[in-house]
Design an enzyme around this catalytic site. Structure first.
Site, mmCIF file in Angstrom:
data_model
loop_
_atom_site.group_PDB
_atom_site.id
_atom_site.type_symbol
_atom_site.label_atom_id
_atom_site.label_comp_id
_atom_site.label_asym_id
_atom_site.label_seq_id
_atom_site.Cartn_x
_atom_site.Cartn_y
_atom_site.Cartn_z
ATOM 1 N N LYS A 98 -61.713 -51.370 91.056
ATOM 2 C CA LYS A 98 -60.878 -50.164 91.198
ATOM 3 C C LYS A 98 -59.511 -50.484 91.808
ATOM 4 C CE LYS A 98 -64.304 -46.908 90.486
ATOM 5 N NZ LYS A 98 -64.350 -46.105 89.316
ATOM 6 N N LYS A 102 -68.197 -51.070 80.850
ATOM 7 C CA LYS A 102 -69.122 -49.986 81.184
ATOM 8 C C LYS A 102 -68.518 -48.627 80.808
ATOM 9 C CE LYS A 102 -70.177 -48.078 85.798
ATOM 10 N NZ LYS A 102 -69.539 -46.876 85.715
ATOM 11 N N LYS A 153 -66.690 -42.384 83.832
ATOM 12 C CA LYS A 153 -65.985 -41.113 83.667
ATOM 13 C C LYS A 153 -64.523 -41.182 84.067
ATOM 14 C CE LYS A 153 -68.802 -39.181 87.244
ATOM 15 N NZ LYS A 153 -68.450 -39.963 88.443
HETATM 16 P P1 ATP Z 1 -66.202 -43.526 88.029
HETATM 17 O O1 ATP Z 1 -65.682 -43.833 86.664
HETATM 18 O O2 ATP Z 1 -65.455 -42.464 88.746
HETATM 19 O O3 ATP Z 1 -66.434 -44.747 88.872
HETATM 20 P P2 ATP Z 1 -68.863 -43.339 86.951
HETATM 21 O O4 ATP Z 1 -68.863 -42.704 85.626
HETATM 22 O O5 ATP Z 1 -69.013 -44.808 87.015
HETATM 23 O O6 ATP Z 1 -67.620 -42.854 87.786
HETATM 24 P P3 ATP Z 1 -70.452 -42.573 89.231
HETATM 25 O O7 ATP Z 1 -70.231 -41.253 89.871
HETATM 26 O O8 ATP Z 1 -69.881 -43.770 89.902
HETATM 27 O O9 ATP Z 1 -70.004 -42.592 87.714
HETATM 28 O O10 ATP Z 1 -72.003 -42.810 89.029
HETATM 29 C C1 ATP Z 1 -73.022 -41.848 89.025
HETATM 30 C C2 ATP Z 1 -74.284 -42.583 88.667
HETATM 31 O O11 ATP Z 1 -74.233 -42.942 87.294
HETATM 32 C C3 ATP Z 1 -74.478 -43.889 89.440
HETATM 33 O O12 ATP Z 1 -75.838 -44.049 89.739
HETATM 34 C C4 ATP Z 1 -73.999 -44.935 88.480
HETATM 35 O O13 ATP Z 1 -74.590 -46.188 88.717
HETATM 36 C C5 ATP Z 1 -74.443 -44.345 87.164
HETATM 37 N N1 ATP Z 1 -73.639 -44.815 86.037
HETATM 38 C C6 ATP Z 1 -72.310 -44.618 85.860
HETATM 39 N N2 ATP Z 1 -71.906 -45.167 84.710
HETATM 40 C C7 ATP Z 1 -73.005 -45.726 84.145
HETATM 41 C C8 ATP Z 1 -73.226 -46.459 82.941
HETATM 42 N N3 ATP Z 1 -72.238 -46.709 82.108
HETATM 43 N N4 ATP Z 1 -74.493 -46.878 82.673
HETATM 44 C C9 ATP Z 1 -75.508 -46.611 83.521
HETATM 45 N N5 ATP Z 1 -75.352 -45.941 84.675
HETATM 46 C C10 ATP Z 1 -74.123 -45.500 84.989
#
Ligand code: ATP
Ligand code: LTN
Length: 329
Positions: A112, A195, A198
């Protein structure tokens, strides 16, 4: 004694399929298995710049999706992290027991902050795992269901618990990360080497996307050379990712998914993946819409905040006593 299960999602953007597979999809089963504390990590969302109105809307959305996935506010505790001041207090204490070296090794921090000027990196982004460790230990969580990318943070919480308990006795409960066997890291549909996330919506399937859009995204997902539908993440990352998505939607193993597609071509395969995703997400969207219209999340969050405050403030008292802070009754 029932297991205590805790997890959270930060309201940084619109929920995507990876969030659904890692957390939301399992909520009902988790709720039947143990005592669940499910929250919206809104303080964590402040670690990168976000517009106030966007943060508010995202927080409501996550609450509504939790409920749409079957979270029952009479059985589980649903709350906003910022409604429970013990999180901020725990953060103030635990920041003294995690070190700069270990925080700077966190992959999420490195990712990040990579594109940011050092002078613009907030302290909160660096100290993100401190706040997260507090989230977990305040509820004496045994199990923390997360996606693969959050494992490192839960491991750091375990280090903190060890360090703290060695110094003060058995004060904190040791948590364990729990990661899906299938779908621990859902990849972007347009670049299966990164990955799905969001806050970097490249090749994401959003839970609020129109079903036609979801179908289009899946039909145009990047695939690989060859024509065999086979799970081989090294050589066939695109196909493997779609297979994982299919298996997750159907609640079957990767082997069963592979067997289902033997002899089928990529086009037909993608069509079936799209059907499976649209079926699950379509039903979810109907329930979500109803919850948004009735504002059912408001009562649920208020009720959850009362219970969460009660539990967290008890643990906080224990922590304060242990380190020598006066807790006058
Ligand atoms: P950001 O992009 O803001 O970092 P994010 O989409 O990665 O957000 P988080 O709020 O960090 O989402 O994660 C919420 C949950 O979803 C966490 O347990 C995280 O590990 C899981 N998660 C997020 N993206 C994935 C993915 N691509 N595959 C599997 N699990 C995911
Ligand atoms: N860091 C997590 C959100 C989160 C969390 C937690 C998850 C904050 N505190 C405690 C599990 C337990 C994320 O980015 N998803």
């Amino acid at each position: 004694m029932k297991e205590k299960i805790l997890t959270g999602i930060k309201p940084t953007g619109s929920l995507q399929l990876g969030n659904y597979i890692a957390v939301l999809k399992n909520l009902k089963a988790l709720q039947d298995r143990g005592e669940c504390y499910i929250f919206i990590a809104d303080l964590h969302a402040l670690t990168l710049p976000i517009e106030p109105e966007v943060l508010r809307q995202n927080s409501i959305d996550i609450a509504a999706f939790y409920l749409a996935c079957g979270l029952d506010p009479d059985k589980s505790t649903l709350f906003l992290q910022s409604s429970v001041s013990a999180h901020a207090e725990a953060n103030a204490i635990f920041q003294n027991y995690l070190y700069m070296g270990e925080l700077s090794r966190m992959t999420q921090f490195k990712d990040k902050s990579a594109k940011m000027k050092e002078s613009a990196i907030g302290l909160g982004l660096f100290a993100y795992p401190v706040l997260m460790a507090g989230d977990i230990v305040l509820y004496d969580a045994d199990i923390v269901p997360v996606g693969d990318d959050q494992k490192q943070h839960v491991e750091l919480t375990r280090d903190l618990v060890n360090r703290f308990n060695n110094r003060y006795g058995e004060v904190l409960k040791m948590p364990k990360p729990e990661i899906n066997k299938v779908g621990k890291r859902i990849m972007s549909l347009s670049d299966p080497t990164v990955k799905m996330s969001k806050s970097d919506p490249k090749g994401d399937i959003f839970l609020k996307d129109d079903l036609k859009v979801i179908r289009k995204k899946i039909m145009s997902a990047v695939t690989d050379l060859g024509c065999e539908v086979k799970y081989d993440p090294e050589n066939k990352p695109g196909i493997s990712n779609l297979l994982v998505i299919y298996a997750s939607m159907k609640d079957i193993s990767i082997e069963e998914a592979e067997a289902h597609f033997v002899g089928k071509r990529y086009g037909e395969f993608k069509g079936e993946v799209a059907d499976a995703v649209c079926d699950v997400i379509g039903k979810l969207q109907e329930r979500y819409q109803h919850i948004i219209e009735t504002k059912a999340y408001e009562e649920a969050l208020k009720k959850g905040a009362i219970k969460a405050n009660k539990v967290a403030s008890e643990t906080l008292k224990r922590i304060k006593k242990a380190v020598g802070l006066l807790t006058l009754e």
